[in-house]
Scaffold this motif. Structure first.
Motif, PDB file in Angstrom:
ATOM      1  N   TYR A 169       0.812  -1.218   0.000  1.00  0.00           N
ATOM      2  CA  TYR A 169       0.000   0.000   0.000  1.00  0.00           C
ATOM      3  C   TYR A 169       0.847   1.272   0.000  1.00  0.00           C
ATOM      4  O   TYR A 169       0.650   2.169  -0.825  1.00  0.00           O
ATOM      5  CB  TYR A 169      -0.934   0.007   1.206  1.00  0.00           C
ATOM      6  CG  TYR A 169      -1.831  -1.196   1.305  1.00  0.00           C
ATOM      7  CD1 TYR A 169      -2.993  -1.291   0.548  1.00  0.00           C
ATOM      8  CD2 TYR A 169      -1.526  -2.250   2.158  1.00  0.00           C
ATOM      9  CE1 TYR A 169      -3.835  -2.393   0.630  1.00  0.00           C
ATOM     10  CE2 TYR A 169      -2.352  -3.365   2.246  1.00  0.00           C
ATOM     11  CZ  TYR A 169      -3.506  -3.432   1.484  1.00  0.00           C
ATOM     12  OH  TYR A 169      -4.319  -4.536   1.570  1.00  0.00           O
TER      13      TYR A 169
ATOM     14  N   HIS B  58      -3.302  -8.011  -1.201  1.00  0.00           N
ATOM     15  CA  HIS B  58      -4.275  -7.241  -0.426  1.00  0.00           C
ATOM     16  C   HIS B  58      -4.294  -7.755   1.010  1.00  0.00           C
ATOM     17  O   HIS B  58      -5.056  -8.661   1.364  1.00  0.00           O
ATOM     18  CB  HIS B  58      -5.654  -7.352  -1.063  1.00  0.00           C
ATOM     19  CG  HIS B  58      -6.710  -6.558  -0.371  1.00  0.00           C
ATOM     20  ND1 HIS B  58      -6.608  -5.199  -0.143  1.00  0.00           N
ATOM     21  CD2 HIS B  58      -7.902  -6.934   0.163  1.00  0.00           C
ATOM     22  CE1 HIS B  58      -7.688  -4.771   0.480  1.00  0.00           C
ATOM     23  NE2 HIS B  58      -8.479  -5.812   0.686  1.00  0.00           N
TER      24      HIS B  58
ATOM     25  N   SER C  50      -6.965 -11.577  -4.541  1.00  0.00           N
ATOM     26  CA  SER C  50      -6.227 -10.743  -3.594  1.00  0.00           C
ATOM     27  C   SER C  50      -4.751 -10.577  -3.931  1.00  0.00           C
ATOM     28  O   SER C  50      -4.057  -9.780  -3.300  1.00  0.00           O
ATOM     29  CB  SER C  50      -6.363 -11.320  -2.176  1.00  0.00           C
ATOM     30  OG  SER C  50      -5.725 -12.582  -2.076  1.00  0.00           O
TER      31      SER C  50
ATOM     32  N   ASN D 226     -11.055  -5.016  -1.252  1.00  0.00           N
ATOM     33  CA  ASN D 226     -10.014  -5.217  -2.264  1.00  0.00           C
ATOM     34  C   ASN D 226     -10.183  -4.241  -3.430  1.00  0.00           C
ATOM     35  O   ASN D 226      -9.243  -3.533  -3.811  1.00  0.00           O
ATOM     36  CB  ASN D 226     -10.047  -6.664  -2.760  1.00  0.00           C
ATOM     37  CG  ASN D 226      -8.901  -6.984  -3.701  1.00  0.00           C
ATOM     38  OD1 ASN D 226      -7.908  -6.265  -3.777  1.00  0.00           O
ATOM     39  ND2 ASN D 226      -9.036  -8.069  -4.443  1.00  0.00           N
TER      40      ASN D 226
ATOM     41  N   CYS E 286      -9.593  -0.492  -2.573  1.00  0.00           N
ATOM     42  CA  CYS E 286      -8.177  -0.142  -2.473  1.00  0.00           C
ATOM     43  C   CYS E 286      -7.545  -0.044  -3.867  1.00  0.00           C
ATOM     44  O   CYS E 286      -6.755   0.873  -4.135  1.00  0.00           O
ATOM     45  CB  CYS E 286      -7.426  -1.173  -1.630  1.00  0.00           C
ATOM     46  SG  CYS E 286      -7.717  -1.036   0.141  1.00  0.00           S
TER      47      CYS E 286
END
Length: 420
Positions: free
Chosen positions: A23, A71, A88, A403, A406
């Motif tokens: 991230y 994720h 993910s 998910n 983001c």
């Protein structure tokens, strides 16, 4: 002032190395790309003023031990839900936002940083060789190490899918499961498992007298989490430490483990999940003077290194690895990455045309949290207090543990475009 679409020149493109492609790292790389292309950053909520008026040549190298973006928010569920697991993990080469020669992806592990020479030594996974990568700006976003099953241990998507499938099979076939540890991961793991396998007996064991005991949150948060778990059929044992976990070799699969608690009680269960994971910063490649006593990187409010090292103004740390107050959160890492991009861009402007950078400075945020508990969620902010319910879960997490939200926030699916 330079005209719109003017390209600021330097002897060569600025070289930015980002260690960690999660991230925070992707937030930095992608927001900085926008800014250097004379565009508003994709997280423009904290950007003061119009879009930049000059383009700046840049080359960004992202180093990560994994072959893709994972994720992490969905981990408690994705390891027991193969459909979610499939979505993910996205290989870096399959992310349109990174599909440009201006982004170089190195799958490997950083072994040493020479802050004076601005050189990173990287063990390349593909070749097994050590690469010496020079940089102008370094962003440390490699996070912390956590043990299985808190996070998967695989480093490539194919292995991860096999790991998730094996884990899901082992957990689902057990008639009852004991989860040790009532922190954020433990409570989410218990709730998600009970939702996915409702006939399974799920017992959560925590050594303290309240859940989430390591987080600086009001008691009301822990009370609401406990109430939500109990409503959904999770059995909770508080104030008991698991003294021993013993495999019962001659027992049936649904009675494969014996747990001894600190009060002498014994529990027999079919499967045990350990949700206690001491976070270990991945900072062994950095000089000790850059770190605090626990191995986290000391940073200024600008997110530049605060330790006694050469060129601290060209070294940044963000996300879980940064020594910064507050609960470690993925949203916080993306926010830090945004500020990091803004500040590096300011330095580039100053180096190209003179003047002083105008830094964005981070202020400590109050403790906030959002927890996915099966079909429900519990959240806390000082402004809103404790909130809970199914509608809140839909708002915060949707049906995929946030998910897609983001991915949309980072704009991973938008092709990397260079201004002509």
């Amino acid at each position: 002032m330079a005209l719109k679409d003017t390209v600021l020149t330097s002897a060569r493109p600025f070289r930015v190395m980002v260690i960690g492609g999660s991230y925070g790292g992707l937030s930095t790389a992608l927001n900085l790309w926008d800014l250097t292309q004379a565009r508003l950053p994709r997280f423009n909520y904290a950007y003061d003023g119009p879009a930049p008026t000059e383009r700046i040549p840049i080359q960004t190298t992202i180093v990560d031990e994994r072959d893709g973006y994972y994720h992490l928010i969905g981990s408690p569920k994705s390891l027991i839900c193969e459909k979610l697991a499939t979505a993910s993990w996205t290989r870096f080469k399959d992310i349109p936002a990174l599909a440009s020669p201006h982004f170089k992806i190195v799958r490997g592990r950083v072994t040493n940083i020479d802050c004076a020479a601005k050189v990173a030594h990287v063990l390349d996974t593909a070749t097994g060789s050590i690469l010496a990568e020079s940089y102008d700006f370094l962003v440390v976003a490699s996070g912390v190490r956590r043990t299985y099953p808190v996070v998967p241990q695989s480093s490539c998507r194919t292995d991860f899918l096999q790991e998730a499938s094996k884990h899901s099979s082992q957990v689902r076939k057990a008639s009852d499961v004991a989860i040790i540890g009532g922190g954020a991961v433990g409570v989410e793991m218990a709730a998600e498992l009970k939702m996915l396998v409702p006939d399974q007996r799920v017992t959560l064991i925590h050594s303290r007298d309240r859940l989430l005991s390591s987080e600086p949150l009001p008691d009301e948060v822990a009370q609401q989490v406990l109430a939500t778990l109990l409503e959904d059929g999770v059995e909770v044992i508080l104030s008991q430490r698991v003294i021993s976990t013993t495999r019962i070799d001659d027992a049936a699969e649904d009675h494969a483990w014996r747990l001894t608690l600190s009060d002498g009680r014994e529990l027999v269960t079919g499967h045990v999940l350990n949700a206690i994971s001491r976070c270990v910063p991945t900072s062994e490649y950095l000089p000790g003077r850059a770190l605090d006593d626990h191995g986290y990187v000391k940073v200024q409010p600008s997110l530049q290194f605060a330790g006694d090292i050469p060129n601290p103004e060209h070294h940044y740390a963000i996300g879980d690895i940064a020594s910064w107050p507050g609960i470690k959160r993925c949203g916080g890492a993306m926010h830090m990455g945004h500020y990091c991009a803004l500040n590096i861009h300011q330095q580039m402007l100053a180096l190209c045309r003179g003047g002083n950078p105008k830094y964005k400075t981070l202020v400590p945020s109050p403790p906030v949290i959002g927890l996915a508990l099966g079909r429900k969620a519990v959240s806390y902010t000082p402004a809103e207090g404790v909130r809970h319910g199914e509608d809140l879960s839909k708002t915060l997490f949707g049906d995929d543990m946030a998910n897609q939200s983001c991915r949309d926030y980072l704009k991973l699916s938008e092709a990397c475009q260079q201004v002509p």
